[in-house]
Write a protein that holds these residues in place. Structure first.
Motif, mmCIF file in Angstrom:
data_model
loop_
_atom_site.group_PDB
_atom_site.id
_atom_site.type_symbol
_atom_site.label_atom_id
_atom_site.label_comp_id
_atom_site.label_asym_id
_atom_site.label_seq_id
_atom_site.Cartn_x
_atom_site.Cartn_y
_atom_site.Cartn_z
ATOM 1 N N LEU A 311 -20.726 -39.044 9.583
ATOM 2 C CA LEU A 311 -19.953 -40.221 9.190
ATOM 3 C C LEU A 311 -18.648 -40.240 9.974
ATOM 4 N N PRO A 312 -17.943 -41.375 10.017
ATOM 5 C CA PRO A 312 -16.729 -41.462 10.838
ATOM 6 C C PRO A 312 -15.636 -40.487 10.403
ATOM 7 N N TYR A 313 -14.915 -40.004 11.414
ATOM 8 C CA TYR A 313 -13.710 -39.211 11.192
ATOM 9 C C TYR A 313 -12.508 -40.152 11.082
ATOM 10 N N PRO A 314 -11.359 -39.639 10.640
ATOM 11 C CA PRO A 314 -10.150 -40.459 10.640
ATOM 12 C C PRO A 314 -9.783 -40.900 12.063
ATOM 13 N N PRO A 315 -9.043 -41.996 12.195
ATOM 14 C CA PRO A 315 -8.790 -42.576 13.517
ATOM 15 C C PRO A 315 -8.012 -41.682 14.463
ATOM 16 N N GLU A 316 -7.182 -40.758 13.947
ATOM 17 C CA GLU A 316 -6.369 -39.927 14.841
ATOM 18 C C GLU A 316 -7.141 -38.740 15.398
ATOM 19 N N TYR A 317 -8.380 -38.540 14.967
ATOM 20 C CA TYR A 317 -9.166 -37.406 15.435
ATOM 21 C C TYR A 317 -9.893 -37.752 16.734
ATOM 22 N N PRO A 318 -10.094 -36.750 17.607
ATOM 23 C CA PRO A 318 -10.904 -37.011 18.798
ATOM 24 C C PRO A 318 -12.333 -37.349 18.400
ATOM 25 N N LYS A 319 -13.015 -38.088 19.246
ATOM 26 C CA LYS A 319 -14.406 -38.436 18.976
ATOM 27 C C LYS A 319 -15.231 -37.153 18.893
ATOM 28 N N MET A 320 -16.031 -37.053 17.841
ATOM 29 C CA MET A 320 -16.790 -35.834 17.606
ATOM 30 C C MET A 320 -18.258 -36.025 17.986
ATOM 31 N N PRO A 321 -18.938 -34.958 18.406
ATOM 32 C CA PRO A 321 -20.358 -35.063 18.750
ATOM 33 C C PRO A 321 -21.177 -35.567 17.568
ATOM 34 N N GLY A 322 -22.022 -36.554 17.814
ATOM 35 C CA GLY A 322 -22.892 -37.087 16.775
ATOM 36 C C GLY A 322 -22.223 -38.041 15.826
#
Length: 340
Positions: A311-322
């Motif tokens: 599921l999506p991470y918070p907006p300030e996080y780098p894009k995560m695999p998957g």
């Protein structure tokens, strides 16, 4: 604002300047009142903070003044308070304070700290959480009683997967449930377990609970904020004072109190009496450490059988695999209609 005072805290002398400075104008509570509160519950809050990198939420001029999060250990911090080196999702790092003595809590109150935000790790291993923290967050149209109903079902879910949670009020409208775990899994894996719990709760209470990240999709339901388990996301500790006019605190509860006791029952004047009578009702948390494997197996089944991945991470996080798209559904591009 009055002469400085000295407080004796478990063998330490902590100096408190401007003790008469008003921190909660609605009730008239002062800095000294806050410090005395923390002195009264010191064994309990130290249990919640011990050896944990801790962010300080500071209100040097009280709840109506400017405030900030202090992640890096203050330069004025005494040398008897240790630190831990932690890394943020951005790649930056810092040394955060790690309380190991009751005096550290009162020392932080001297600098206007109301709320303590400990990481779910110990300073000996900052990359492997030893707590799974589940945040039950009421959305508009819901309230604490709705969160309590969800918490009772959550208790049943945890029990079925061989886990036990310790509930507490958030100090606002919500509830937190902490599960002590073996420090064997990464932040990513612990977050995956939290998502699995949230999805199971959605299946059981589809009209009352949601794990939808986007607010426009949540409706009048209790949101299980799975991203509170992401690295550098923290939850107010048990016994922390919350920055609201009546000086509430995040109160540890027994399960038989969930839905009976209410957040307004607990503030800096009522909690000391409760603590004196009952002690720390979460004192046995550190005697337990559960396995996440049953929840991670549930996550694997969700993905294999139902196609339910990350599921999506918070907006300030780098894009995560998957990770799926972080685009808000109402702003996502709609596919163009095919020509007839």
């Amino acid at each position: 604002m009055g002469d400085a005072v000295e407080l004796e805290v478990a063998g330490r002398t902590v100096r408190l300047s401007s003790p008469d400075k008003v921190f909660f104008p609605e009730r008239g509570y002062t800095k000294l009142d806050v410090a005395r509160y923390y002195l009264a519950v010191a064994p309990g809050i130290l249990r919640a903070l011990r050896e944990r990198p801790t962010t300080l939420q500071r209100y040097p001029d009280g709840v109506e003044g400017e405030w900030f999060y202090q992640k890096r250990a203050p330069k004025s911090m005494p040398d008897w308070i240790p630190t831990a080196h932690i890394t943020f999702p951005s790649g930056r790092s810092a040394d955060e304070m790690c309380p190991t003595e009751e005096g550290a809590v009162v020392w932080a109150a001297q600098y206007g700290t109301l709320t303590f935000h400990p990481w779910p790790v110990r300073r000996t291993d900052v990359d492997h959480p030893d707590e799974l923290r589940i945040d039950l967050d009421p959305q508009p149209g819901t309230d604490y009683d709705d969160a309590a109903r969800a918490a009772r079902e959550l208790r049943a879910v945890l029990d079925e997967y061989g886990l036990r949670g310790w509930p507490k009020t958030s100090g606002g409208r919500g509830l937190h449930v902490f599960v002590p775990i073996e420090p064997r899994w990464t932040f990513t894996q612990v977050r995956r377990a939290a998502i699995a719990v949230g999805r199971e709760m959605e299946r059981r209470m589809p009209e009352q609970v949601t794990i939808k990240w986007w607010k426009e999709e949540r409706g009048e339901r209790i949101f299980i904020d799975y991203n509170q388990t992401a690295r550098d996301r923290t939850i107010a500790s048990a016994y922390s004072v919350r920055p609201r006019p009546h000086a509430p605190v995040s109160a540890p509860l027994r399960w038989d109190e969930v839905g009976v006791a209410h957040p307004q029952d607990f503030d800096i004047t009522t909690m000391p009496a409760r603590f004196a009578e009952l002690g720390d009702v979460h004192a046995d948390m550190d005697d337990h450490a559960f396995s996440l494997e049953p929840l991670l197996e549930l996550a694997r089944r969700d993905e294999q059988d139902h196609g339910l991945g990350d599921l999506p991470y918070p907006p300030e996080y780098p894009k995560m695999p998957g990770e799926p798209s972080r685009v808000q559904p109402s702003r996502a591009r709609k596919p163009k209609p095919s020509a007839s």
